[in-house]
Scaffold this motif. Structure first.
Motif, PDB file in Angstrom:
ATOM      1  N   ALA A 197      12.747 -32.009 -14.469  1.00 14.15           N
ATOM      2  CA  ALA A 197      12.482 -33.404 -14.824  1.00 14.15           C
ATOM      3  C   ALA A 197      13.272 -34.360 -13.942  1.00 14.15           C
ATOM      4  O   ALA A 197      12.739 -35.373 -13.470  1.00 14.15           O
ATOM      5  CB  ALA A 197      12.819 -33.635 -16.296  1.00 14.15           C
ATOM      6  N   ARG A 198      14.556 -34.067 -13.710  1.00 10.31           N
ATOM      7  CA  ARG A 198      15.398 -34.963 -12.923  1.00 10.31           C
ATOM      8  C   ARG A 198      14.925 -35.066 -11.474  1.00 10.31           C
ATOM      9  O   ARG A 198      15.142 -36.084 -10.813  1.00 10.31           O
ATOM     10  CB  ARG A 198      16.854 -34.475 -12.926  1.00 10.31           C
ATOM     11  CG  ARG A 198      17.659 -34.688 -14.191  1.00 10.31           C
ATOM     12  CD  ARG A 198      18.084 -36.125 -14.443  1.00 10.31           C
ATOM     13  NE  ARG A 198      18.487 -36.870 -13.269  1.00 10.31           N
ATOM     14  CZ  ARG A 198      19.708 -36.887 -12.729  1.00 10.31           C
ATOM     15  NH1 ARG A 198      20.672 -36.174 -13.286  1.00 10.31           N
ATOM     16  NH2 ARG A 198      19.976 -37.613 -11.674  1.00 10.31           N
ATOM     17  N   THR A 199      14.291 -34.032 -10.955  1.00  9.93           N
ATOM     18  CA  THR A 199      13.813 -34.033  -9.568  1.00  9.93           C
ATOM     19  C   THR A 199      12.311 -34.274  -9.467  1.00  9.93           C
ATOM     20  O   THR A 199      11.739 -34.160  -8.381  1.00  9.93           O
ATOM     21  CB  THR A 199      14.144 -32.690  -8.884  1.00  9.93           C
ATOM     22  OG1 THR A 199      13.556 -31.616  -9.629  1.00  9.93           O
ATOM     23  CG2 THR A 199      15.647 -32.468  -8.811  1.00  9.93           C
ATOM     24  N   PRO A 222      25.020 -31.656 -18.815  1.00 12.24           N
ATOM     25  CA  PRO A 222      25.281 -31.104 -17.488  1.00 12.24           C
ATOM     26  C   PRO A 222      24.336 -31.582 -16.394  1.00 12.24           C
ATOM     27  O   PRO A 222      24.772 -31.995 -15.315  1.00 12.24           O
ATOM     28  CB  PRO A 222      25.155 -29.591 -17.708  1.00 12.24           C
ATOM     29  CG  PRO A 222      25.506 -29.396 -19.131  1.00 12.24           C
ATOM     30  CD  PRO A 222      24.963 -30.602 -19.841  1.00 12.24           C
ATOM     31  N   VAL A 223      23.038 -31.552 -16.653  1.00  9.02           N
ATOM     32  CA  VAL A 223      22.087 -31.940 -15.609  1.00  9.02           C
ATOM     33  C   VAL A 223      22.152 -33.431 -15.321  1.00  9.02           C
ATOM     34  O   VAL A 223      21.899 -33.877 -14.198  1.00  9.02           O
ATOM     35  CB  VAL A 223      20.663 -31.495 -15.989  1.00  9.02           C
ATOM     36  CG1 VAL A 223      19.638 -31.968 -14.962  1.00  9.02           C
ATOM     37  CG2 VAL A 223      20.605 -29.968 -16.117  1.00  9.02           C
ATOM     38  N   GLU A 224      22.534 -34.238 -16.324  1.00  7.40           N
ATOM     39  CA  GLU A 224      22.676 -35.669 -16.096  1.00  7.40           C
ATOM     40  C   GLU A 224      23.868 -35.999 -15.189  1.00  7.40           C
ATOM     41  O   GLU A 224      23.956 -37.108 -14.664  1.00  7.40           O
ATOM     42  CB  GLU A 224      22.821 -36.408 -17.426  1.00  7.40           C
ATOM     43  CG  GLU A 224      21.554 -36.459 -18.258  1.00  7.40           C
ATOM     44  CD  GLU A 224      20.415 -37.216 -17.595  1.00  7.40           C
ATOM     45  OE1 GLU A 224      20.699 -38.132 -16.795  1.00  7.40           O
ATOM     46  OE2 GLU A 224      19.241 -36.881 -17.867  1.00  7.40           O
ATOM     47  N   LEU A 225      24.771 -35.049 -14.974  1.00  6.11           N
ATOM     48  CA  LEU A 225      25.919 -35.299 -14.112  1.00  6.11           C
ATOM     49  C   LEU A 225      25.569 -35.252 -12.626  1.00  6.11           C
ATOM     50  O   LEU A 225      26.311 -35.773 -11.802  1.00  6.11           O
ATOM     51  CB  LEU A 225      27.028 -34.278 -14.405  1.00  6.11           C
ATOM     52  CG  LEU A 225      27.646 -34.323 -15.805  1.00  6.11           C
ATOM     53  CD1 LEU A 225      28.782 -33.307 -15.912  1.00  6.11           C
ATOM     54  CD2 LEU A 225      28.149 -35.716 -16.145  1.00  6.11           C
ATOM     55  N   PHE A 226      24.460 -34.625 -12.273  1.00  3.97           N
ATOM     56  CA  PHE A 226      24.063 -34.537 -10.860  1.00  3.97           C
ATOM     57  C   PHE A 226      23.629 -35.896 -10.329  1.00  3.97           C
ATOM     58  O   PHE A 226      23.049 -36.713 -11.055  1.00  3.97           O
ATOM     59  CB  PHE A 226      22.909 -33.553 -10.677  1.00  3.97           C
ATOM     60  CG  PHE A 226      23.299 -32.101 -10.736  1.00  3.97           C
ATOM     61  CD1 PHE A 226      23.998 -31.507  -9.696  1.00  3.97           C
ATOM     62  CD2 PHE A 226      22.954 -31.324 -11.836  1.00  3.97           C
ATOM     63  CE1 PHE A 226      24.347 -30.163  -9.746  1.00  3.97           C
ATOM     64  CE2 PHE A 226      23.301 -29.985 -11.897  1.00  3.97           C
ATOM     65  CZ  PHE A 226      23.999 -29.400 -10.845  1.00  3.97           C
ATOM     66  N   ASP A 227      23.871 -36.109  -9.052  1.00  2.00           N
ATOM     67  CA  ASP A 227      23.318 -37.256  -8.328  1.00  2.00           C
ATOM     68  C   ASP A 227      22.146 -36.756  -7.492  1.00  2.00           C
ATOM     69  O   ASP A 227      22.351 -36.070  -6.487  1.00  2.00           O
ATOM     70  CB  ASP A 227      24.371 -37.889  -7.404  1.00  2.00           C
ATOM     71  CG  ASP A 227      25.395 -38.703  -8.167  1.00  2.00           C
ATOM     72  OD1 ASP A 227      25.006 -39.366  -9.136  1.00  2.00           O
ATOM     73  OD2 ASP A 227      26.578 -38.661  -7.796  1.00  2.00           O
ATOM     74  N   PHE A 228      20.933 -37.069  -7.900  1.00  2.00           N
ATOM     75  CA  PHE A 228      19.749 -36.708  -7.139  1.00  2.00           C
ATOM     76  C   PHE A 228      19.127 -37.972  -6.567  1.00  2.00           C
ATOM     77  O   PHE A 228      18.788 -38.895  -7.319  1.00  2.00           O
ATOM     78  CB  PHE A 228      18.723 -35.985  -8.015  1.00  2.00           C
ATOM     79  CG  PHE A 228      19.150 -34.612  -8.449  1.00  2.00           C
ATOM     80  CD1 PHE A 228      19.526 -33.663  -7.517  1.00  2.00           C
ATOM     81  CD2 PHE A 228      19.171 -34.264  -9.796  1.00  2.00           C
ATOM     82  CE1 PHE A 228      19.921 -32.389  -7.917  1.00  2.00           C
ATOM     83  CE2 PHE A 228      19.563 -33.007 -10.207  1.00  2.00           C
ATOM     84  CZ  PHE A 228      19.938 -32.067  -9.264  1.00  2.00           C
TER      85      PHE A 228
END
Length: 501
Positions: free
Chosen positions: A140-142, A110-116
């Motif tokens: 982590a992603r941000t 799910p979190v890998e689907l975001f575009d940050f």
């Protein structure tokens, strides 16, 4: 008289049989056979790296130390399956200090689907965050530069959520405990991104300790679906126009997945779109076009349905939504609860003195590290917290369970790093370290005090960063004459320490 073991199936086995019977018509004969073969194989544990504390090269080093055979998770650059392990992934000091998180691979999607965007500082709402795995992934992603509101409506689950995030070392977050249905009314068009890992029936076909399967009645499934629709609409209302929302469940039941998206599309046409996410997967894993008695709108197929045989995971569902228009104006916005939270920020002179003391005692240049996180220092009782300044700007009166990271604590010798502060920033400390000989490491990881072979040039009661010859951070210790007192929290102490080479 000996007891005869019952041959009747358990509740979990009955739940699996019922789910398989329901899902059989949704797959071709070939895929059905592939699914049955997959369910015979054990599900490999997986871990996800914490880039705040470690790098991918560290994962390979741990594999050598602990006898792990790793395989990368294809849709998560920081995820690895542990296919074989001489030493358990749950019993390492790196895990206890938050250098990685143990998480089923499907839950990494799910979190890998975001575009940050790189270096962006998004406002993020995690609507049903406990136990915190996906929240740590958002951090982590941000790069811990956005502000995350980690919310969960279950008060019983907030302690687990708080501890997971504390161990991860995140600064830019606040933990709250409100019904997710309220956020859309309280903060309409506020967040850049919203994650809804919705409460569900957990019919993943791969029972886990954290997600056991159980029989689900039609009435309960209907009530779950109704709540999922309400949460989804609340999250979309809280989302800015142009923002992204990810809806996810750990069930394969169409009533809680495709049907929920369809209900929201029908209720508010033109407000959001379901975006294709094929570029995030190594092979297509589309949602259902139809069930035997119902067809879904075409864009619902853009969602991802992870049958276990697709990528050797538990069953999972996820969709990325893009908000393209505001909700109807007749929807009433209600004010959120308010509480007076006096934030006692340190004065500039106090901050300078603190930074100088940390440089002198630990060789730690904290100022640029906190500036990257857009965090300030706040005193609360005997602790100094690194607090996201964005919280005061956007949510200053919102009641929270916890906010920021307890970074330093007051001692008679002055301010010293907390356990969490050391775990997050200990690798940046150039001084104030004690290196343990290899033969003492197992005893230390079991929580025992150890003798100081060579007394350090510091006064008694000094709190130091403890490492081993490999450079691993092993926690904090307090110098007491010829002994190093172990300050590892009880939750960090290992049941059995790994053998050293």
């Amino acid at each position: 008289m000996s007891r005869v073991r019952s041959s009747s199936p358990s509740a979990a086995e009955r739940a699996l049989e019922e789910a398989l019977a329901r899902f059989r018509p949704l797959l071709s004969a070939e895929e059905w056979q592939a699914l049955l073969e997959e369910l015979k194989r054990p599900l490999a544990p997986a871990l996800r790296l914490n880039p705040l504390k470690a790098s991918p090269s560290d994962v390979q080093t741990w594999a050598e130390w602990y006898g792990w055979r790793l395989q990368p998770v294809p849709f998560c650059p920081t995820g690895w399956w542990v296919c074989e392990a001489t030493y358990p992934v749950s019993q390492t000091i790196e895990h206890r200090l938050g250098y990685y998180y143990i998480q089923e691979a499907a839950s990494m999607l799910p979190v890998e689907l975001f575009d940050f965007s790189p270096n962006a500082r998004p406002l993020i709402l995690d609507m049903a965050a406990s136990p915190g795995g996906k929240t740590t992934h958002l951090v982590a992603r941000t790069s811990d530069r956005g502000l995350i509101i980690a919310n969960d409506s279950s008060r019983e689950r907030l302690t687990a959520l708080r501890l997971v995030l504390q161990t991860w070392g995140a600064i830019n977050l606040a933990v709250t405990g409100f019904p997710g249905e309220r956020w859309g009314g309280w903060y309409p068009e506020t967040f850049d991104a919203v994650l809804l890992d919705a409460p569900c029936s957990m019919q993943s076909l791969r029972p886990l300790e954290s997600h056991p399967m159980r029989p689900i009645s039609p009435g309960e499934q209907q009530r779950l679906a109704q709540r999922q629709v309400a949460l989804l609409i609340s999250g979309l209302r809280a989302l800015k126009v142009g923002g992204q929302m990810v809806y996810a469940t750990c069930t394969l039941a169409p009533e809680e997945n495709e049907a929920v998206l369809e209900a929201a599309l029908q209720r508010y046409p033109g407000v959001f779109e379901i975006e294709p996410v094929d570029d995030r997967l190594p092979a297509p894993a589309p949602a259902l076009e139809a069930t035997p008695d119902h067809s879904f709108p075409p864009q619902v197929r853009h969602a991802v349905r992870l049958w276990p045989h697709r990528f050797h995971t538990a069953g999972f569902f996820a969709a990325r939504l893009r908000k393209v228009a505001s909700f109807p104006s007749e929807l009433v916005t209600t004010p959120p609860p308010k509480v007076r939270m006096p934030l006692a920020w340190l004065k500039p002179t106090e901050v300078r003195e603190l930074y100088e003391a940390l440089k002198r005692d630990y060789g730690l240049d904290l100022q640029p590290l906190l500036e990257i996180q857009a965090a300030g220092l706040l005193r609360r009782q005997s602790y100094l917290y690194a607090i996201p300044r964005a919280f005061e700007i956007h949510f200053g009166n919102l009641p929270v369970v916890t906010l920021g990271l307890a970074l330093l604590e007051s001692t008679p010798e002055g301010w010293t790093l907390t356990h969490e502060g050391m775990a997050r920033f200990g690798r940046h400390c150039e001084r104030g370290r004690v290196v343990l000989p290899e033969e003492m490491v197992p005893a230390w990881l079991r929580g025992e005090d150890v003798p100081l072979v060579v007394p350090p040039p510091w006064p008694a009661s000094r709190v130091v960063v403890v490492t081993d010859a490999r450079g691993r951070i092993l926690g904090r210790g307090r110098v007491q004459r010829a002994q190093l007192k172990n300050l590892l929290p009880r939750r960090v102490v290992l049941q059995r320490a790994p053998l050293t080479s």
